[in-house]
Motif scaffolding. Structure first.
Motif, PDB file in Angstrom:
ATOM      1  N   LYS A  74      -1.174  -9.266  -3.696  1.00 43.34           N
ATOM      2  CA  LYS A  74      -1.930  -8.498  -2.704  1.00 43.34           C
ATOM      3  C   LYS A  74      -3.387  -8.956  -2.671  1.00 43.34           C
ATOM      4  CE  LYS A  74      -2.750  -3.878  -0.972  1.00 43.34           C
ATOM      5  NZ  LYS A  74      -2.503  -2.454  -1.139  1.00 43.34           N
ATOM      6  N   THR A  78      -4.900 -10.857   0.519  1.00 41.10           N
ATOM      7  CA  THR A  78      -6.053 -10.230   1.176  1.00 41.10           C
ATOM      8  C   THR A  78      -7.165 -11.255   1.356  1.00 41.10           C
ATOM      9  OG1 THR A  78      -5.472  -8.046   0.311  1.00 41.10           O
ATOM     10  CG2 THR A  78      -7.768  -8.373   0.986  1.00 41.10           C
ATOM     11  N   ARG A 101       0.815  -5.389   5.257  1.00 45.42           N
ATOM     12  CA  ARG A 101       1.302  -4.038   5.608  1.00 45.42           C
ATOM     13  C   ARG A 101       2.556  -3.697   4.810  1.00 45.42           C
ATOM     14  NH1 ARG A 101      -0.914  -5.060  10.736  1.00 45.42           N
ATOM     15  NH2 ARG A 101       0.870  -6.213  11.511  1.00 45.42           N
ATOM     16  N   ASP A 104       1.660  -2.326   1.268  1.00 41.37           N
ATOM     17  CA  ASP A 104       0.987  -1.021   1.122  1.00 41.37           C
ATOM     18  C   ASP A 104       1.949   0.088   0.821  1.00 41.37           C
ATOM     19  OD1 ASP A 104      -1.574  -1.959   1.384  1.00 41.37           O
ATOM     20  OD2 ASP A 104      -1.571  -1.768   3.559  1.00 41.37           O
TER      21      ASP A 104
END
Length: 104
Positions: A74, A78, A101, A104
């Protein structure tokens, strides 16, 4: 075929161990062959040397995800998304936004 490609990439990297493209070629061949653990090792080294190399960041994040390291993936993805935005790469930006997405 993939083992032959890996062997060729290893040979090139052995000849040019400080060449980022030679190391990237090896990492790409390993990713394509499903050898994520070794690929991630090479991609991590490349990412440390060239943190703005978006494709390396994407492959590293996907490799970390494949190895079950979701937190690292992640963070890496990112960063890759931020690079895609900054470098105006719309396709990767959209792909990374969708992938993030799902995390999450």
């Amino acid at each position: 075929m993939s083992q032959q490609r890996i062997a060729q990439a290893r040979e090139l990297f052995a000849k040019f161990p400080v060449n980022d493209l030679a190391q990237f070629s090896l990492a790409q061949a390993l990713v394509d062959a499903g050898e994520q653990r070794e690929a991630v090792t090479h991609l991590r080294e490349l990412a440390q040397r060239k943190p703005d190399w978006m494709v390396v960041q994407i492959l590293l994040g996907k490799g970390q995800l494949a190895l079950g390291d979701t937190a690292a993936a992640k963070a890496t993805l990112t960063h890759a998304h931020a690079l895609a935005v900054a470098q105006h790469h719309d396709g990767p930006r959209e792909e990374l936004a969708e992938l993030l997405r799902t995390l999450d």
